[in-house]
Design a protein around this motif. Structure first.
Motif, mmCIF file in Angstrom:
data_model
loop_
_atom_site.group_PDB
_atom_site.id
_atom_site.type_symbol
_atom_site.label_atom_id
_atom_site.label_comp_id
_atom_site.label_asym_id
_atom_site.label_seq_id
_atom_site.Cartn_x
_atom_site.Cartn_y
_atom_site.Cartn_z
ATOM 1 N N THR A 141 32.074 -22.926 6.180
ATOM 2 C CA THR A 141 31.748 -22.687 6.722
ATOM 3 C C THR A 141 31.315 -21.941 7.209
ATOM 4 O OG1 THR A 141 33.909 -20.891 6.842
ATOM 5 C CG2 THR A 141 34.484 -23.440 7.172
ATOM 6 N N ALA A 142 30.568 -20.813 6.907
ATOM 7 C CA ALA A 142 30.296 -19.463 7.589
ATOM 8 C C ALA A 142 28.786 -19.017 6.025
ATOM 9 C CB ALA A 142 30.777 -18.336 7.684
ATOM 10 N N ALA A 143 27.841 -18.220 6.608
ATOM 11 C CA ALA A 143 26.210 -18.386 6.079
ATOM 12 C C ALA A 143 25.384 -17.744 6.465
ATOM 13 C CB ALA A 143 25.467 -19.740 5.685
ATOM 14 N N TYR A 144 24.602 -16.990 5.695
ATOM 15 C CA TYR A 144 23.724 -15.916 6.432
ATOM 16 C C TYR A 144 22.201 -16.983 5.989
ATOM 17 C CZ TYR A 144 20.421 -12.065 7.642
ATOM 18 O OH TYR A 144 20.396 -10.772 7.879
ATOM 19 N N PHE A 145 20.924 -16.383 6.771
ATOM 20 C CA PHE A 145 19.648 -17.179 5.868
ATOM 21 C C PHE A 145 18.775 -15.986 5.904
ATOM 22 C CE2 PHE A 145 22.243 -20.619 6.774
ATOM 23 C CZ PHE A 145 21.530 -21.124 5.207
ATOM 24 N N GLN A 146 18.988 -15.383 5.160
ATOM 25 C CA GLN A 146 17.532 -14.050 5.784
ATOM 26 C C GLN A 146 16.148 -13.483 6.254
ATOM 27 O OE1 GLN A 146 18.020 -11.173 1.488
ATOM 28 N NE2 GLN A 146 17.432 -9.364 3.127
ATOM 29 N N ASP A 205 23.992 -4.396 8.693
ATOM 30 C CA ASP A 205 22.569 -4.337 7.853
ATOM 31 C C ASP A 205 22.733 -4.483 7.130
ATOM 32 O OD1 ASP A 205 24.008 -1.903 8.066
ATOM 33 O OD2 ASP A 205 22.915 0.197 8.943
ATOM 34 N N SER A 206 23.149 -4.258 6.207
ATOM 35 C CA SER A 206 23.287 -4.142 4.720
ATOM 36 C C SER A 206 23.676 -5.584 4.012
ATOM 37 C CB SER A 206 23.991 -3.134 4.314
ATOM 38 O OG SER A 206 25.238 -3.174 4.452
ATOM 39 N N GLU A 207 23.749 -5.930 2.350
ATOM 40 C CA GLU A 207 24.189 -7.395 1.981
ATOM 41 C C GLU A 207 26.097 -7.213 1.707
ATOM 42 O OE1 GLU A 207 23.472 -9.105 -3.115
ATOM 43 O OE2 GLU A 207 22.415 -7.572 -1.986
ATOM 44 N N HIS A 208 26.420 -5.984 1.738
ATOM 45 C CA HIS A 208 27.587 -5.674 1.911
ATOM 46 C C HIS A 208 28.075 -5.861 2.887
ATOM 47 C CE1 HIS A 208 31.794 -3.616 1.025
ATOM 48 N NE2 HIS A 208 31.173 -3.258 2.130
ATOM 49 N N THR A 209 27.625 -5.229 4.029
ATOM 50 C CA THR A 209 28.347 -5.487 5.713
ATOM 51 C C THR A 209 28.387 -7.104 5.891
ATOM 52 O OG1 THR A 209 26.814 -4.644 6.353
ATOM 53 C CG2 THR A 209 28.621 -3.068 6.296
ATOM 54 N N ILE A 210 27.161 -7.364 5.381
ATOM 55 C CA ILE A 210 26.672 -9.305 5.200
ATOM 56 C C ILE A 210 28.036 -9.753 5.140
ATOM 57 C CG2 ILE A 210 25.406 -11.424 5.465
ATOM 58 C CD1 ILE A 210 22.903 -9.112 6.169
ATOM 59 N N LEU A 211 27.926 -9.910 3.908
ATOM 60 C CA LEU A 211 29.206 -9.905 2.906
ATOM 61 C C LEU A 211 30.070 -9.989 3.319
ATOM 62 C CD1 LEU A 211 27.600 -10.218 -1.102
ATOM 63 C CD2 LEU A 211 27.591 -12.175 0.480
ATOM 64 N N THR A 216 31.328 -9.390 6.694
ATOM 65 C CA THR A 216 31.580 -9.832 7.818
ATOM 66 C C THR A 216 31.488 -11.725 7.067
ATOM 67 O OG1 THR A 216 30.275 -9.004 9.245
ATOM 68 C CG2 THR A 216 30.733 -11.207 9.724
ATOM 69 N N LEU A 217 30.745 -12.520 6.487
ATOM 70 C CA LEU A 217 30.821 -13.895 5.958
ATOM 71 C C LEU A 217 32.631 -13.728 5.064
ATOM 72 C CD1 LEU A 217 27.646 -14.495 4.339
ATOM 73 C CD2 LEU A 217 28.170 -14.862 6.598
ATOM 74 N N SER A 218 32.830 -12.664 4.821
ATOM 75 C CA SER A 218 34.184 -12.834 4.488
ATOM 76 C C SER A 218 35.536 -13.093 5.233
ATOM 77 C CB SER A 218 34.646 -11.857 2.623
ATOM 78 O OG SER A 218 35.310 -12.664 2.651
ATOM 79 N N PHE A 219 34.895 -12.671 6.218
ATOM 80 C CA PHE A 219 36.055 -12.734 6.910
ATOM 81 C C PHE A 219 36.281 -14.082 7.593
ATOM 82 C CE2 PHE A 219 36.322 -11.906 11.691
ATOM 83 C CZ PHE A 219 37.593 -11.133 12.004
ATOM 84 N N LYS A 220 34.776 -14.475 8.058
ATOM 85 C CA LYS A 220 35.666 -15.357 8.754
ATOM 86 C C LYS A 220 35.784 -16.342 8.510
ATOM 87 C CE LYS A 220 34.432 -17.717 12.890
ATOM 88 N NZ LYS A 220 35.597 -18.653 13.572
ATOM 89 N N SER A 221 35.696 -16.850 6.707
ATOM 90 C CA SER A 221 35.859 -17.803 5.794
ATOM 91 C C SER A 221 37.182 -17.469 5.489
ATOM 92 C CB SER A 221 35.114 -17.282 4.397
ATOM 93 O OG SER A 221 33.809 -17.460 4.229
ATOM 94 N N HIS A 222 37.650 -16.277 5.566
ATOM 95 C CA HIS A 222 39.230 -15.959 5.579
ATOM 96 C C HIS A 222 40.256 -16.837 6.537
ATOM 97 C CE1 HIS A 222 42.703 -14.102 4.381
ATOM 98 N NE2 HIS A 222 42.832 -13.264 5.189
#
Length: 418
Positions: free
Chosen positions: A333-338, A383-389, A391-397
């Motif tokens: 339900t959520a994704a990020y395209f770099q 602004d980092s791979e960790h914070t992006i993941l 953020t996506l994890s938060f929305k998916s949860h």
């Protein structure tokens, strides 16, 4: 005689006290200088990070002008992180405003939307039991009429379908972008953007059937929903024998919709009673038509006239037998395209939907928006791979939790407790 010999100038192995004090002062001075430098660095970095966080913005693109899409637009525009909103909707203004179906916003959804500037007192509709009932076209017309009050510019593109070419247009928008796909279960936005179309189907542990009735001579007036529980049906006239109640729970009925377009839903918890078995196996359209006809005439509102067999035969559509009620949940339900610095989120029926109408179908979609303000805030500053993941994890949860809550007591709250 004992003679001791010492080298001149080496009378004691330790330095004079003044040298030790000087070394200590130098060490303390170095520590103080280091501490000042570190403190200044941390303070400066904190100020810079805080400034960057305050200034972090993004462009929001909403696809779909249904109730969930327009509610999403309100949430995004008032988030404080969005500088501009683009709305894409395939239908024209007249098509949107003339939609006759009724929607019912439960108290939780109504309170949530009030926080973002939706004034139900200035919208055609009626309140009953904490729920607000209105026609779909009325809700859409009102929401589009207040976009000019929003704190950021909103560009509304009605009659414009979101296609693969549109995806290329988004690449020309500078800065970070957030695409909110609210174009329904059959929408293609997430597919165009590269999100998987895979769904998981969950059993709601209910069997159900639905009917739709159109009365062309009546106006589109919103009506309160009517419910009845523990219903049983005598099917012996159709040759079905041994259909005793047998201790099993009966059906729950809901009648909803406008005065012109009326809908009915029958639900019963999964069981193997003779009555349920007959309604799942026997394919006799007259049997199901008679059930819905009798249900409507018994539990209709006092102001409505009864239906005759001839009218129902011509104007009523219905399920020919019971089916299993299921909830379909999108896996991603959520994704990020770099490469394009774009977040994509599916909301409403683009994220989850079920195969029965209960009169409050929109509410499960609006419940998914409760986590959207925090997600937008996170998406703007990560602004980092960790914070992006993260953020996506938060929305998916959050999306997962909406499905779990609905599977646990969604249908019960929408029908049995209405």
């Amino acid at each position: 005689m004992v003679v001791s010999w010492m080298w001149p100038g080496i009378m004691n192995c330790s330095d004079p006290p003044e040298y030790d004090m000087l070394d200590s002062l130098l060490a303390v001075q170095q520590l103080v200088i280091s501490a000042v430098i570190v403190t200044a660095f941390v303070a400066t970095k904190t100020l810079v990070d805080n400034f960057r966080r305050r200034q972090a913005k993004l462009t929001a693109v909403v696809v779909g002008a249904g109730p969930v899409g327009l509610s999403t637009l309100m949430v995004a525009a008032r988030s404080g992180r969005v500088t501009r909103v683009l709305l894409y909707e395939e239908q024209s203004k007249m098509q949107l405003f003339n939609q006759p179906h009724q929607i019912a916003l439960d108290s939780r959804s109504a309170i949530f939307l009030k926080r973002f500037g939706v004034d139900f007192d200035n919208m055609e509709g009626c309140w009953d039991g904490g729920c607000f009932f209105t026609r779909l076209g009325v809700f859409q017309e009102y929401m589009l009429s207040i976009v000019y009050r929003l704190p950021v510019p909103v560009e509304v593109r009605l009659g414009t379908k979101f296609t693969r070419d549109t995806c290329k247009e988004l690449e020309s928008i500078g800065g970070r972008k957030l695409v909110l796909a609210c174009d329904g279960a059959n929408g293609q936005t997430v597919r165009h953007l590269g999100i998987s179309d895979e769904y998981i189907q969950h059993s709601c542990r209910y069997y159900g059937a639905v009917a739709a009735l159109e009365r062309p001579g009546l106006c589109q007036i919103p009506l309160r929903e009517r419910c009845a529980n523990n219903l049983h049906f005598d099917l012996t006239a159709y040759g079905a024998d041994n259909l005793d109640v047998d201790g099993h729970q009966g059906f729950s009925l809901k009648i909803f919709g406008t005065s012109r377009h009326r809908y009915m839903s029958l639900l019963i918890p999964k069981c193997e009673s003779p009555l349920v078995k007959a309604l799942r196996v026997v394919l006799d359209r007259s049997m199901m038509r008679n059930i819905f006809l009798k249900c409507f005439n018994t539990y209709k509102s006092d102001s409505e006239s009864s239906l005759g067999d001839a009218f129902a035969l011509k104007h009523m559509k219905f399920s020919p037998r019971l089916f299993e009620v299921k909830l379909s949940q999108r896996v991603e339900t959520a994704a990020y395209f770099q490469d394009t610095d774009t977040f994509v989120v599916a909301e409403g029926e683009a994220a989850r939907c079920y195969n029965i109408h209960t009169g409050r179908d929109v509410n499960i979609g609006i419940q998914g928006l409760h986590s959207l303000p925090e997600f937008i805030d996170r998406a703007a500053v990560c602004d980092s791979e960790h914070t992006i993941l993260s953020t996506l994890s938060f929305k998916s949860h959050s999306a997962e939790q909406v499905c779990k809550d609905f599977l646990r007591h969604g249908l019960r709250d929408h029908i049995l407790k209405s």
